[in-house]
Design a protein around this motif. Structure first.
Motif, mmCIF file in Angstrom:
data_model
loop_
_atom_site.group_PDB
_atom_site.id
_atom_site.type_symbol
_atom_site.label_atom_id
_atom_site.label_comp_id
_atom_site.label_asym_id
_atom_site.label_seq_id
_atom_site.Cartn_x
_atom_site.Cartn_y
_atom_site.Cartn_z
ATOM 1 N N LEU A 6 -20.032 12.669 35.214
ATOM 2 C CA LEU A 6 -21.065 12.207 34.294
ATOM 3 C C LEU A 6 -21.786 13.401 33.679
ATOM 4 N N ASP A 7 -21.959 13.374 32.367
ATOM 5 C CA ASP A 7 -22.683 14.431 31.656
ATOM 6 C C ASP A 7 -23.455 13.807 30.499
ATOM 7 N N PRO A 8 -24.603 14.375 30.147
ATOM 8 C CA PRO A 8 -25.297 13.877 28.949
ATOM 9 C C PRO A 8 -24.541 14.274 27.692
ATOM 10 N N GLN A 16 -29.083 9.907 24.290
ATOM 11 C CA GLN A 16 -29.702 11.128 24.791
ATOM 12 C C GLN A 16 -30.497 11.830 23.696
ATOM 13 N N MET A 112 -29.489 10.586 31.668
ATOM 14 C CA MET A 112 -29.358 11.953 32.167
ATOM 15 C C MET A 112 -29.914 12.909 31.122
ATOM 16 N N SER A 115 -26.542 17.676 33.545
ATOM 17 C CA SER A 115 -25.410 17.166 34.330
ATOM 18 C C SER A 115 -25.771 16.904 35.782
ATOM 19 N N LEU A 118 -30.124 12.550 37.271
ATOM 20 C CA LEU A 118 -29.794 11.157 36.959
ATOM 21 C C LEU A 118 -31.051 10.316 37.138
ATOM 22 N N THR A 230 -25.856 4.627 26.755
ATOM 23 C CA THR A 230 -26.759 5.353 27.640
ATOM 24 C C THR A 230 -26.824 6.840 27.306
ATOM 25 N N ILE A 232 -24.500 8.905 28.055
ATOM 26 C CA ILE A 232 -23.833 9.608 29.154
ATOM 27 C C ILE A 232 -22.334 9.643 28.891
ATOM 28 N N ARG A 233 -21.758 10.839 28.916
ATOM 29 C CA ARG A 233 -20.314 10.999 28.749
ATOM 30 C C ARG A 233 -19.633 10.767 30.097
#
Length: 249
Positions: A6-8, A16, A112, A115, A118, A230, A232-233
């Motif tokens: 999960l990453d922003p 984001q 996020m 990274s 959360l 969201t 989030i990638r």
């Protein structure tokens, strides 16, 4: 079971890009340098928001980010050990206590800003818990939001996961007898496979070898996708499964 990183998403058009966070941790361990091997590691993603140091007589010594002599660092470290959650990894620079600051805009139900951070609003927490996910531990923050924005909670994530033996960084020499630091060599393999047997049943966690990497199960990701945009990638990570289990899912 599949697993994902999960990453922003760094995109102004994504969720984001429609909110931002300006906050800092209330307490932390200082940085230091080992007097024997001269290593000076500094934790970036190891944060324990549930830890409360307010009743420590030396509480103010943990407020300012700084570099301290080794002996002082050890004293400060040893005082907080009984207050840390089970299994906590302690390194110079770990953060403790709730984030305090202000959020601008409206975060999504699960969000996020980096990274390794959360967050969730009460709606997001309810959806994650209703799905029966493991590793969901929301902690209240001291982050101020606009009147029409729900409060923001922070997930206190456990360390979990491991590489398969052939992908695991191999120790070089002996660990330092003072600080325990040890050099490691990356193996010459093409892919970095995660070990399916080391997930500990967690649906979201910080990866043991890289705490700045947040890993989630496909069950967690299914809830995330149901929540809509969201910001989030979600990137699938390679997991190796035992041969006797048949084929990978």
């Amino acid at each position: 079971m599949r697993y994902y990183r999960l990453d922003p998403i760094d995109d102004a058009a994504a969720a984001q890009g429609r909110w931002s966070l300006d906050a800092k941790r209330r307490w932390g361990l200082p940085g230091t340098e080992c007097p024997r091997c001269h290593s000076s590691p500094l934790a970036i993603a190891l944060n324990y928001p549930s830890v409360d140091l307010s009743k420590l007589p030396e509480e103010r010594e943990y407020r300012k980010a700084r570099v301290a002599p080794w002996d002082e660092y050890v004293q400060l470290r040893d005082r907080i050990l009984p207050l840390l959650p089970p299994g906590a990894v302690v390194q110079p620079g770990i953060g403790m206590g709730p984030l305090a600051g202000r959020v601008r805009g409206r975060p999504p139900p699960v969000a996020m800003d980096s990274s390794w951070n959360l967050f969730a609003q009460p709606e997001g927490v309810e959806r994650l818990l209703a799905a029966g996910l493991c590793g969901i531990s929301p902690v209240p923050t001291a982050i101020k939001t606009a009147r029409d924005v729900p409060p923001l909670l922070e997930m206190e994530l456990q360390l979990g996961g491991d590489y398969t033996p052939e992908c695991r960084p191999a120790p070089v020499g002996e660990p330092c007898p003072v600080c325990g630091a040890q050099r490691r060599r990356r193996p010459a393999v093409g892919a970095e496979w995660l070990d399916s047997s080391a997930m500990r049943g967690l649906d979201v966690f910080r990866f043991t070898w890289n705490p700045a990497m947040t890993v989630a199960s496909e069950r967690f990701v299914a809830v995330l996708r149901d929540l809509g945009d969201t910001g989030i990638r979600v990137t699938e990570v390679a997991v190796r499964w035992p041969a006797e289990a048949g084929s990978s899912p």
